[in-house]
Design a protein around this motif. Structure first.
Motif, short mmCIF file in Angstrom:
data_model
loop_
_atom_site.label_atom_id
_atom_site.label_comp_id
_atom_site.label_asym_id
_atom_site.label_seq_id
_atom_site.Cartn_x
_atom_site.Cartn_y
_atom_site.Cartn_z
N THR A 114 -1.72 -6.65 4.72
CA THR A 114 -2.76 -6.82 3.52
C THR A 114 -2.39 -5.77 2.69
O THR A 114 -1.65 -4.70 2.94
N THR A 171 0.57 -4.61 10.29
CA THR A 171 0.41 -4.50 11.86
C THR A 171 0.96 -5.54 12.70
O THR A 171 0.82 -6.63 12.44
N VAL A 173 -0.44 -2.32 4.25
CA VAL A 173 -0.80 -2.14 5.88
C VAL A 173 -0.12 -3.33 6.59
O VAL A 173 -0.79 -4.56 6.20
N ALA A 226 -1.61 0.58 -1.25
CA ALA A 226 -1.05 0.73 0.29
C ALA A 226 -1.01 -0.53 0.71
O ALA A 226 -1.80 -1.23 0.83
N PHE A 235 0.40 -8.95 10.76
CA PHE A 235 -0.65 -9.05 9.62
C PHE A 235 -0.60 -8.12 8.57
O PHE A 235 -0.30 -6.87 8.69
N CYS A 266 -4.25 -2.85 0.03
CA CYS A 266 -5.51 -2.18 0.17
C CYS A 266 -5.17 -1.24 -1.18
O CYS A 266 -4.23 -0.57 -1.78
N ILE A 325 3.23 2.54 2.34
CA ILE A 325 3.46 1.50 3.33
C ILE A 325 3.31 1.88 4.66
O ILE A 325 4.03 2.97 5.10
N CYS A 326 2.38 1.17 5.38
CA CYS A 326 2.28 1.77 6.89
C CYS A 326 2.64 0.58 7.80
O CYS A 326 2.06 -0.40 7.61
N PHE A 327 3.29 0.98 8.75
CA PHE A 327 3.41 -0.15 9.93
C PHE A 327 2.88 0.53 11.10
O PHE A 327 2.87 1.63 11.38
#
Lengths: 318, 315
Positions: free
Chosen positions: B200, B190, B188, B186, B198, B202, B146-148
């Protein structure tokens, strides 16, 4: 992880989470695709950062692939349920604590003195089975007419009932402290609140069946030709319900049939037998009956026979 | 009158024990449902979310007219469902003229609503519209990255809450051992503006690099959408403190009245309460116990013994 500029990512390996707080879009992105592309590249950088730490962990090889031990997660997230509350000690536990009684582990197999064998403590063919005692010696304190075997059964029932009551009490105190064991539910079966109407009892399966049977008998055919719902069982006792008392009474029990006839006889032969019959009421009933017979049973509801009407199919020759 | 009810089968007992409050909890399950009216976007979002979270999510297909998460009485149904299905996160989708393509993400604590956040969906692209090599498609139930990105997630309180909720939603089970070959997805997120995020999904492609650490490449596979923050409700402080408590939080008890001395070693301090001599309860003066009486009796016995001896001797 430090990157080219002073971008430090906040990484939580336990959750596979990465956060980049320092990213700013350079200008308003021209198109949607550009925006998406930039987001994905930023995401890639973050995932790469996590993977850098992850793949450097000591891994153990298994059939499915390398296994790594993840550290516990660092981001605090709220729990979904409360922490388990400590159980309050039961009455016995309190007593044992006070007296200093230790728990002792009991063996499954115990030596039986009467038959020199090893028998199990609980279950089939157990040590000290209550039903196996052939002779109970009479003590001076025993009453002459009492059955000691029945007394033993009675005592056991009382003990079991007391234990159940205590168990319920313990569970109630645990429920009050919010620490009821997960597989137990305390259900209120009846609410005896004074001054208000008692809660309508929920009918069980059998009671509903009985009521349905009763209602069915009120139909014209006595419930015999009623359309049955799928899964409905046939009515239980059909016809008249008789209760036949046992001819020979059970050991120690009162002879019910004898009692029944004795009761009637005593009433008839008693001093006040003339008071049993309410003479006034009997006279009224007799007179009413006589009057009804006289008037020729003229019920308004009963259709009078009309002799002038022809019977259908009366002259059909066959 | 109370009655004890216990489960009659072992399976039922195991289910109840699984749902009981524990020190280390199971992964949170998600409840996905929708309201009286849903648009095509909302229904596809809910369906795809369910597919992403298969195994840890339950989707209800019927309309729920009486659920209004932000109103005081409208949460009773949600709490009931949460109790029945043992789900502590819910996603409620609806579509009205005032709030088109609406999604309410909420969490429960003890089967009562803990916090809520309402987002609107824009620019939704379904999973079916993405074309990619099927070999890299992520497997069901794999643990995601998980990316912020974006300073909004730190500065804006609504985005901070959204970050926490999304982490909770996508996290799945907390595991101790992880298989490195099973890392294939993952998420993502943003922050493109203080009110828009946003999101998404992936798939991960691991490429060979010189070192043990492979080079990561992300390929968009899954649904992507813009989330516009609408309303939110933060948990109240007391509840938040209670929910954030964990068993290891107990502060270590300070050991008082103990000193460590290099010369003398471990020293302890004892405090003796004030002895009020006048108030001490008197000794047990019951008749037979008194010392004088005991001694007197002993003496008498001795005397008698010696007296009888004397008599004997005299005789």
């Amino acid at each position: 992880m430090d990157m080219e500029t002073d971008q430090i990512y906040q990484i939580d390996v336990g959750n596979l989470l990465a956060f980049n707080p320092n990213h700013r879009f350079p200008s308003a992105p021209s198109s949607r695709e550009e925006l998406v592309k930039e987001c994905v590249t930023e995401g890639t950088k973050l995932v790469q950062a996590i993977a850098d730490t992850l793949f450097n962990f000591p891994s153990t090889e298994t059939n499915d692939g390398p296994l790594v031990q993840l550290p516990p997660p660092t981001t605090k997230l709220p729990r979904e349920k409360h922490l388990p509350r400590p159980k309050p000690p039961t009455k016995w536990e309190e007593f044992a604590l006070k007296k200093g009684i230790q728990k002792r582990k009991k063996d499954k197999i115990v030596y039986d003195e009467t038959t020199d064998k090893f028998k199990r403590r609980h279950g089939y063919d157990r040590v000290n089975d209550d039903n196996d005692i052939p002779i109970i010696e009479a003590k001076a304190s025993d009453e002459p007419g009492e059955d000691p075997f029945a007394k033993r059964l009675d005592d056991k029932k009382k003990r079991v009932g007391k234990q159940e009551k205590n168990r319920l009490q313990n569970l109630k105190t645990a429920a009050k402290a919010g620490a009821l064991p997960s597989h137990v539910q305390l259900a209120v079966t009846a609410l005896p609140i004074s001054g208000t109407k008692t809660q309508p009892q929920k009918l069980g399966k059998e009671a509903l069946g009985d009521v349905a049977g009763l209602a069915a008998t009120s139909t014209a055919s006595g419930g015999k030709f009623d359309k049955k719902l799928p899964g409905e069982k046939p009515p239980k006792k059909q016809g008249k319900h008789h209760k036949y008392l046992p001819v020979l009474p059970r050991y120690g029990e009162v002879d019910e049939e004898k009692e029944q006839t004795n009761k009637v006889l005593s009433k008839l032969l008693s001093k006040h037998s003339h008071e049993i019959l309410n003479v006034g009421k009997a006279i009224d009933m007799y007179n009413d009956k006589k009057e009804k017979k006289k008037s020729g049973r003229s019920d308004k509801l009963k259709a009078k026979k009309d002799i002038t009407k022809k019977k259908p199919y009366a002259n059909k020759a066959k | 009158m109370m009655e004890i009810r216990t489960p009659k089968t072992h399976k039922a007992k195991r289910v109840l024990e699984k749902r009981a409050p524990k020190l280390v909890e199971n992964g949170k399950k998600t409840l996905i449902l929708h309201g009286t009216k849903t648009s095509a976007t909302v229904s596809s979002v809910l369906m795809e979310l369910y597919r992403l979270k298969k195994g840890g999510a339950i989707k209800y297909s019927r309309r729920n007219a009486n659920i209004r998460p932000f109103e005081s009485g409208g949460e009773t149904s949600l709490e009931f469902f949460s109790q029945k299905t043992d789900c502590s996160i819910f996603v409620y989708g609806s579509h009205t003229k005032k709030r088109p393509d609406n999604l309410v993400l909420g969490r429960m604590y003890d089967h009562h609503v803990y916090d809520l956040i309402e987002v609107g969906i824009e620019n939704f692209k379904s999973l079916l519209s993405f074309s990619y090599d099927k070999k890299i498609a992520p497997h069901e139930g794999s643990k995601p990255f998980i990316c912020f990105t974006g300073e909004g997630f730190e500065n804006v309180p609504e985005l901070k809450q959204l970050k926490e909720v999304l982490t909770d939603l996508f996290r799945g089970e907390v595991v101790e051992n992880l298989n490195l070959t099973g890392l294939d997805r993952a998420y993502v997120c943003t922050a493109i503006s203080p009110t828009k995020v946003f999101l998404t999904h992936c798939a991960i492609k691991l490429k060979k690099s010189g070192t043990i650490v492979p080079r990561i490449e992300l390929v968009e596979v899954g649904p992507s959408m813009d989330l516009v923050i609408r309303r939110n409700r933060l948990p109240n402080e007391g509840l938040r403190k209670e929910a954030m408590k964990s068993s290891k939080d107990k502060p270590k008890k300070k050991l008082k009245n103990v000193d460590q001395n290099d010369v003398l070693g471990k020293l302890g301090r004892i405090y003796i309460p004030d002895q009020e001599v006048g108030k001490i309860p008197l000794a047990d003066k019951s008749k037979g116990v008194k010392r004088e009486r005991r001694e007197g009796k002993l003496k008498k016995d001795k005397e008698e013994g010696s007296a009888s001896k004397k008599l004997k001797e005299s005789e």
